[in-house]
Write a protein that holds these residues in place. Structure first.
Motif, PDB file in Angstrom:
ATOM      1  N   ALA A 249      39.523  16.393  51.691  1.00 49.76           N
ATOM      2  CA  ALA A 249      39.304  16.317  50.244  1.00 49.76           C
ATOM      3  C   ALA A 249      38.080  15.448  49.938  1.00 49.76           C
ATOM      4  CB  ALA A 249      40.537  15.742  49.562  1.00 49.76           C
ATOM      5  N   VAL A 250      37.374  15.779  48.860  1.00 45.98           N
ATOM      6  CA  VAL A 250      36.184  15.021  48.459  1.00 45.98           C
ATOM      7  C   VAL A 250      36.603  13.923  47.493  1.00 45.98           C
ATOM      8  CG1 VAL A 250      33.911  15.156  47.386  1.00 45.98           C
ATOM      9  CG2 VAL A 250      34.783  17.100  48.708  1.00 45.98           C
ATOM     10  N   PRO A 251      36.325  12.655  47.821  1.00 43.87           N
ATOM     11  CA  PRO A 251      36.697  11.578  46.907  1.00 43.87           C
ATOM     12  C   PRO A 251      35.748  11.504  45.710  1.00 43.87           C
ATOM     13  CG  PRO A 251      35.728  10.672  48.918  1.00 43.87           C
ATOM     14  CD  PRO A 251      35.686  12.157  49.047  1.00 43.87           C
ATOM     15  N   ASP A 252      36.116  10.708  44.717  1.00 39.54           N
ATOM     16  CA  ASP A 252      35.250  10.468  43.567  1.00 39.54           C
ATOM     17  C   ASP A 252      34.263   9.369  43.961  1.00 39.54           C
ATOM     18  OD1 ASP A 252      33.989   9.884  41.242  1.00 39.54           O
ATOM     19  OD2 ASP A 252      35.798   9.394  40.089  1.00 39.54           O
ATOM     20  N   TYR A 253      33.102   9.787  44.470  1.00 38.44           N
ATOM     21  CA  TYR A 253      32.143   8.809  44.982  1.00 38.44           C
ATOM     22  C   TYR A 253      31.669   7.845  43.895  1.00 38.44           C
ATOM     23  CZ  TYR A 253      31.949  11.808  49.114  1.00 38.44           C
ATOM     24  OH  TYR A 253      32.279  12.521  50.227  1.00 38.44           O
ATOM     25  N   GLU A 254      31.606   8.346  42.672  1.00 43.64           N
ATOM     26  CA  GLU A 254      31.110   7.503  41.582  1.00 43.64           C
ATOM     27  C   GLU A 254      32.017   6.276  41.391  1.00 43.64           C
ATOM     28  OE1 GLU A 254      30.512   9.788  38.031  1.00 43.64           O
ATOM     29  OE2 GLU A 254      29.392   8.182  37.061  1.00 43.64           O
ATOM     30  N   ALA A 255      33.312   6.469  41.653  1.00 45.83           N
ATOM     31  CA  ALA A 255      34.248   5.345  41.494  1.00 45.83           C
ATOM     32  C   ALA A 255      33.956   4.240  42.513  1.00 45.83           C
ATOM     33  CB  ALA A 255      35.682   5.852  41.655  1.00 45.83           C
ATOM     34  N   ALA A 256      33.311   4.621  43.640  1.00 42.67           N
ATOM     35  CA  ALA A 256      33.002   3.620  44.676  1.00 42.67           C
ATOM     36  C   ALA A 256      31.768   2.798  44.319  1.00 42.67           C
ATOM     37  CB  ALA A 256      32.791   4.314  46.015  1.00 42.67           C
ATOM     38  N   VAL A 257      30.942   3.315  43.396  1.00 44.61           N
ATOM     39  CA  VAL A 257      29.730   2.584  42.999  1.00 44.61           C
ATOM     40  C   VAL A 257      30.154   1.397  42.148  1.00 44.61           C
ATOM     41  CG1 VAL A 257      27.551   2.726  41.731  1.00 44.61           C
ATOM     42  CG2 VAL A 257      28.373   4.706  43.028  1.00 44.61           C
ATOM     43  N   GLY A 258      29.808   0.211  42.605  1.00 38.94           N
ATOM     44  CA  GLY A 258      30.210  -0.981  41.871  1.00 38.94           C
ATOM     45  C   GLY A 258      31.467  -1.640  42.427  1.00 38.94           C
ATOM     46  N   ALA A 259      32.113  -0.965  43.392  1.00 35.16           N
ATOM     47  CA  ALA A 259      33.290  -1.585  44.020  1.00 35.16           C
ATOM     48  C   ALA A 259      32.850  -2.800  44.841  1.00 35.16           C
ATOM     49  CB  ALA A 259      34.004  -0.572  44.905  1.00 35.16           C
ATOM     50  N   SER A 260      33.734  -3.768  44.985  1.00 35.68           N
ATOM     51  CA  SER A 260      33.400  -4.998  45.702  1.00 35.68           C
ATOM     52  C   SER A 260      33.162  -4.723  47.182  1.00 35.68           C
ATOM     53  CB  SER A 260      34.545  -6.005  45.545  1.00 35.68           C
ATOM     54  OG  SER A 260      34.331  -7.083  46.438  1.00 35.68           O
ATOM     55  N   VAL A 261      32.199  -5.446  47.760  1.00 36.40           N
ATOM     56  CA  VAL A 261      31.955  -5.349  49.202  1.00 36.40           C
ATOM     57  C   VAL A 261      32.381  -6.643  49.897  1.00 36.40           C
ATOM     58  CG1 VAL A 261      30.051  -3.731  48.813  1.00 36.40           C
ATOM     59  CG2 VAL A 261      29.544  -6.165  49.080  1.00 36.40           C
ATOM     60  N   MET A 291      21.104  -9.996  50.546  1.00 39.83           N
ATOM     61  CA  MET A 291      21.699  -9.406  49.330  1.00 39.83           C
ATOM     62  C   MET A 291      23.181  -9.083  49.574  1.00 39.83           C
ATOM     63  SD  MET A 291      18.721  -6.677  48.256  1.00 39.83           S
ATOM     64  CE  MET A 291      16.993  -7.179  48.222  1.00 39.83           C
ATOM     65  N   LEU A 292      23.468  -8.542  50.763  1.00 36.24           N
ATOM     66  CA  LEU A 292      24.859  -8.180  51.061  1.00 36.24           C
ATOM     67  C   LEU A 292      25.711  -9.435  51.262  1.00 36.24           C
ATOM     68  CD1 LEU A 292      24.228  -5.117  53.436  1.00 36.24           C
ATOM     69  CD2 LEU A 292      24.820  -5.087  51.004  1.00 36.24           C
ATOM     70  N   ARG A 293      25.113 -10.448  51.906  1.00 35.36           N
ATOM     71  CA  ARG A 293      25.829 -11.725  52.069  1.00 35.36           C
ATOM     72  C   ARG A 293      26.165 -12.327  50.702  1.00 35.36           C
ATOM     73  NH1 ARG A 293      21.842 -13.539  55.463  1.00 35.36           N
ATOM     74  NH2 ARG A 293      22.324 -12.864  57.568  1.00 35.36           N
ATOM     75  N   ASP A 294      25.167 -12.314  49.819  1.00 30.78           N
ATOM     76  CA  ASP A 294      25.357 -12.876  48.473  1.00 30.78           C
ATOM     77  C   ASP A 294      26.495 -12.175  47.738  1.00 30.78           C
ATOM     78  OD1 ASP A 294      23.283 -14.586  48.976  1.00 30.78           O
ATOM     79  OD2 ASP A 294      21.791 -13.484  47.778  1.00 30.78           O
ATOM     80  N   ALA A 295      26.733 -10.897  48.100  1.00 31.51           N
ATOM     81  CA  ALA A 295      27.807 -10.140  47.439  1.00 31.51           C
ATOM     82  C   ALA A 295      29.133 -10.315  48.167  1.00 31.51           C
ATOM     83  CB  ALA A 295      27.427  -8.668  47.367  1.00 31.51           C
ATOM     84  N   GLY A 296      29.151 -11.180  49.179  1.00 32.66           N
ATOM     85  CA  GLY A 296      30.419 -11.495  49.829  1.00 32.66           C
ATOM     86  C   GLY A 296      30.650 -10.787  51.153  1.00 32.66           C
ATOM     87  N   ALA A 297      29.669 -10.007  51.610  1.00 34.87           N
ATOM     88  CA  ALA A 297      29.833  -9.339  52.900  1.00 34.87           C
ATOM     89  C   ALA A 297      29.487 -10.310  54.024  1.00 34.87           C
ATOM     90  CB  ALA A 297      28.942  -8.106  52.979  1.00 34.87           C
ATOM     91  N   GLU A 298      30.001 -10.007  55.194  1.00 34.31           N
ATOM     92  CA  GLU A 298      29.719 -10.824  56.372  1.00 34.31           C
ATOM     93  C   GLU A 298      28.726 -10.039  57.231  1.00 34.31           C
ATOM     94  OE1 GLU A 298      32.154 -12.486  60.274  1.00 34.31           O
ATOM     95  OE2 GLU A 298      33.207 -11.356  58.718  1.00 34.31           O
ATOM     96  N   VAL A 299      27.613 -10.673  57.588  1.00 35.53           N
ATOM     97  CA  VAL A 299      26.577  -9.973  58.344  1.00 35.53           C
ATOM     98  C   VAL A 299      26.551 -10.515  59.766  1.00 35.53           C
ATOM     99  CG1 VAL A 299      24.110  -9.436  58.461  1.00 35.53           C
ATOM    100  CG2 VAL A 299      25.251  -9.586  56.241  1.00 35.53           C
ATOM    101  N   VAL A 300      26.698  -9.625  60.742  1.00 36.59           N
ATOM    102  CA  VAL A 300      26.739 -10.058  62.148  1.00 36.59           C
ATOM    103  C   VAL A 300      25.803  -9.185  62.990  1.00 36.59           C
ATOM    104  CG1 VAL A 300      29.083 -10.957  62.057  1.00 36.59           C
ATOM    105  CG2 VAL A 300      28.722  -8.557  62.604  1.00 36.59           C
TER     106      VAL A 300
END
Lengths: 494, 95
Positions: A249-261, A291-300
């Motif tokens: 099934a194809v998800p609603d990709y637009e709903a993923a835009v803006g979701a927390s990372v 930018m991704l770190r600032d948004a709460g992601a962990e970069v390794v």
């Protein structure tokens, strides 16, 4: 008024249409006007004025009846390797110069079923074989971007260069492209646009003129991450006519835009720091990680040890498949025929006259690596290396990596003619960061993240797990919000 | 590995692409540049590695063995360079 309309993102145009601020006919006319004054870019190989107007009219009528599709009234351009019913489809090749398909590709059919309007067909490298759109039988497309203070013509990348140029130059609200080794993501990076190559099997390949069937995928080019999400939702989905399309099934990709990372683990592959990488690209990559770190992601840091072999393995697998796929252009069922003494001479003369030099080269290499005595040494070995490349990614994902961050291209856009010298490999190196995904079947999104010192757009690429497109849209949105969008500074061609 | 001019001609014939003498010399250089590039793969240890046959694990779907499309010969032939009586026309193949 017309610039006001073409300037809108697809997302904003959808809202304007919904609010009745303008009609699909008005929006389409604005785009047709922009196309008519864009000859200097050579982005379109065919503008379908009458069909566009008729489709827009029908769209407005549907809307008046309350029947509103997800892309209702949105004018789009389509790369010329999608078969479009009764609309000439050439794949940028002389050999299909007069081919008019009596059928519609599945992906474009889905766009029209969702209400979109066809503006025309977009230029590309011949049979999608190239990274600059210079190998088109219609001549090169020109990048709407120029270096600051320069009038030198630059390539828009390729092979979906017409699609990328048209999206950046506001000659369509979004475009359908295809990606075999980077043909959506590299031109997106060269033009400051967003392009996603979805997971292999996410979109149907039925009705798309084949280059390398185990690598080819359809995907959108757009002016924002959200626009790309809207388009991919309409393009994706299972199709019984393509046995490799995924029944998922194809998800609603637009709903993923803006979701927390927050908490996402992002891998930085050490092997992508290739020799000679420009300091600009290296800095862009670091900024993207921040930018991704600032948004709460962990970069390794991670290791994808077989990265350096992806490009040579790609050129064996892709060219072998191409030599087989392009055997169909024989002057019998479609295309131009050149007469010969017998049928073999007819084939040979037809193909020599109909294919351009890059396509002839690629078919010959593909024929060679599949020929008796070389099949094991080249083709089977390349397929084994492909298994190893895919395993590298599987290992990274098994260790908890959610996505990989890498540059999209080794450089910003280069000049027309700059890389078309005697050594074809120089052009092939354009795909160094993008082919690995096609080899592994993984999704990847290219998102603009900054400008070079000469004022040209640069892109970053996010690579996801199989069918992990939603996560890519969330991460790409973080970069878009932090870096901003990159509209072309001046419409010098109009 | 590299190719000589005789191999270029043989491959061109296998690929059914006519080449002129001038083109053979150019193609030899270009093909050898590409082959030198892909020769890097010889360094990889592929012992015990299965060649990839499908990039996504999936079962080949089956469908009922029935006619589900067709009956549109005129449409199919509309793009043919030469057609006669509902068939593609080609130079004589069988003596």
């Amino acid at each position: 008024m017309s610039n006001e309309l073409t300037r809108l993102t697809l997302t904003a145009a959808r809202e304007g249409l919904a609010q009745g601020r303008f009609s699909a006919v008005e929006l389409t006319e604005a785009y047709l006007g922009a196309i008519d004054s864009s000859a200097a870019l050579n982005a379109y190989v065919l503008a379908t004025h009458d069909k566009a107007r008729a489709m827009a009219q029908t769209s407005d009528e549907r809307r008046a009846q309350g029947d509103v599709g997800p892309l209702e009234g949105i004018p789009l351009g389509v790369k010329d390797n999608y078969a479009t019913d009764t609309v000439r489809t050439t794949a940028g090749s002389k050999i299909l110069g007069n081919f008019v398909p009596p059928y519609e590709s599945t992906v474009t059919g889905k766009l029209w079923a969702d209400g979109a309007v066809l503006l025309g067909k977009l230029n590309q490298d011949e049979f999608a074989m190239g990274s600059s759109t210079e190998s088109s039988a219609f001549g090169p497309t020109v990048n709407p971007w120029r270096k600051t203070g320069s009038t030198t013509k630059l390539v828009p990348g390729g092979s979906s260069g017409g699609s990328a140029a048209a999206v950046a130059a506001q000659l369509c609200a979004g475009a359908a492209g295809t990606d075999t080794g980077g043909s959506i993501r590299q031109p997106a990076a060269f033009t400051g646009t967003v392009g996603i190559k979805p997971t292999y099997g996410r979109c149907s390949r039925w009705g798309i003129i084949a280059y390398a069937s185990s690598l080819d995928q359809a995907g959108p080019l757009a002016r924002s991450v959200n626009d790309a999400a809207i388009l991919l939702r309409s393009m994706a989905g299972h199709d019984p006519k393509d046995s490799t399309s995924a029944p998922i099934a194809v998800p609603d990709y637009e709903a993923a835009v803006g979701a927390s990372v927050r908490g996402k683990r992002i891998g930085i592959p050490v092997e992508y720091r290739v020799d000679g990488m420009s300091s600009e690209i290296a800095m862009l990559w670091d900024r993207g990680a921040q930018m991704l770190r600032d948004a709460g992601a962990e970069v390794v840091e991670i290791s994808l040890p077989h990265t350096k072999y992806a490009l040579p393995a790609y050129y064996i697998v892709a060219l072998a498949e191409a030599s087989s796929n392009l055997a169909r252009y024989d002057g019998v069922r479609y295309g131009e025929r050149v007469a010969g003494r017998d049928i073999v001479e007819m084939y040979e003369k037809t193909r020599a006259a109909g294919f351009g030099p890059e396509v002839r080269r690629r078919i010959m290499i593909g024929t060679y690596v599949l020929s008796a005595g070389y099949y094991d040494a080249y083709y089977v070995r390349a397929q084994k290396v492909r298994t190893l490349i895919k395993r590298d990614f599987e290992n990274a994902f098994a260790e908890g990596i959610d996505a990989v961050l890498a540059p999209a291209t080794p450089s910003p856009a280069f000049g027309i003619g700059e890389k078309s010298g005697a050594d074809p490999v120089e052009m092939y190196l354009q795909d160094v960061f993008t082919v690995t995904l096609n080899m592994a079947g993984l999704p990847g999104i290219s998102v603009p993240a900054g400008l070079s010192s000469e004022g040209l757009p640069l892109g970053l690429q996010l690579i996801g797990r199989p069918f992990g497109e939603e996560g890519l849209f969330s991460l790409a949105q973080v970069i878009e919000e932090a870096a901003g969008r990159f509209p072309v500074p001046e419409a010098w061609w109009a | 590995m590299s190719v000589d001019q005789a191999t270029v001609r043989r491959v061109a014939h296998l690929a059914r692409i006519a080449v002129t003498d001038d083109e053979v010399a150019h193609l030899q250089g270009e093909l050898n540049a590409i082959l030198a590039f892909v020769d890097e793969l010889a360094q990889v240890n592929v012992d015990g590695v299965e060649p990839m046959t499908s990039v996504t694990p999936m079962q080949l779907p089956l469908r009922a063995d029935v006619v589900n499309d067709g009956d549109c010969a005129a449409k199919v032939l509309a793009n043919a360079p030469l057609a006669e009586d509902g068939f593609y026309a080609v130079p004589k193949v069988v003596e």
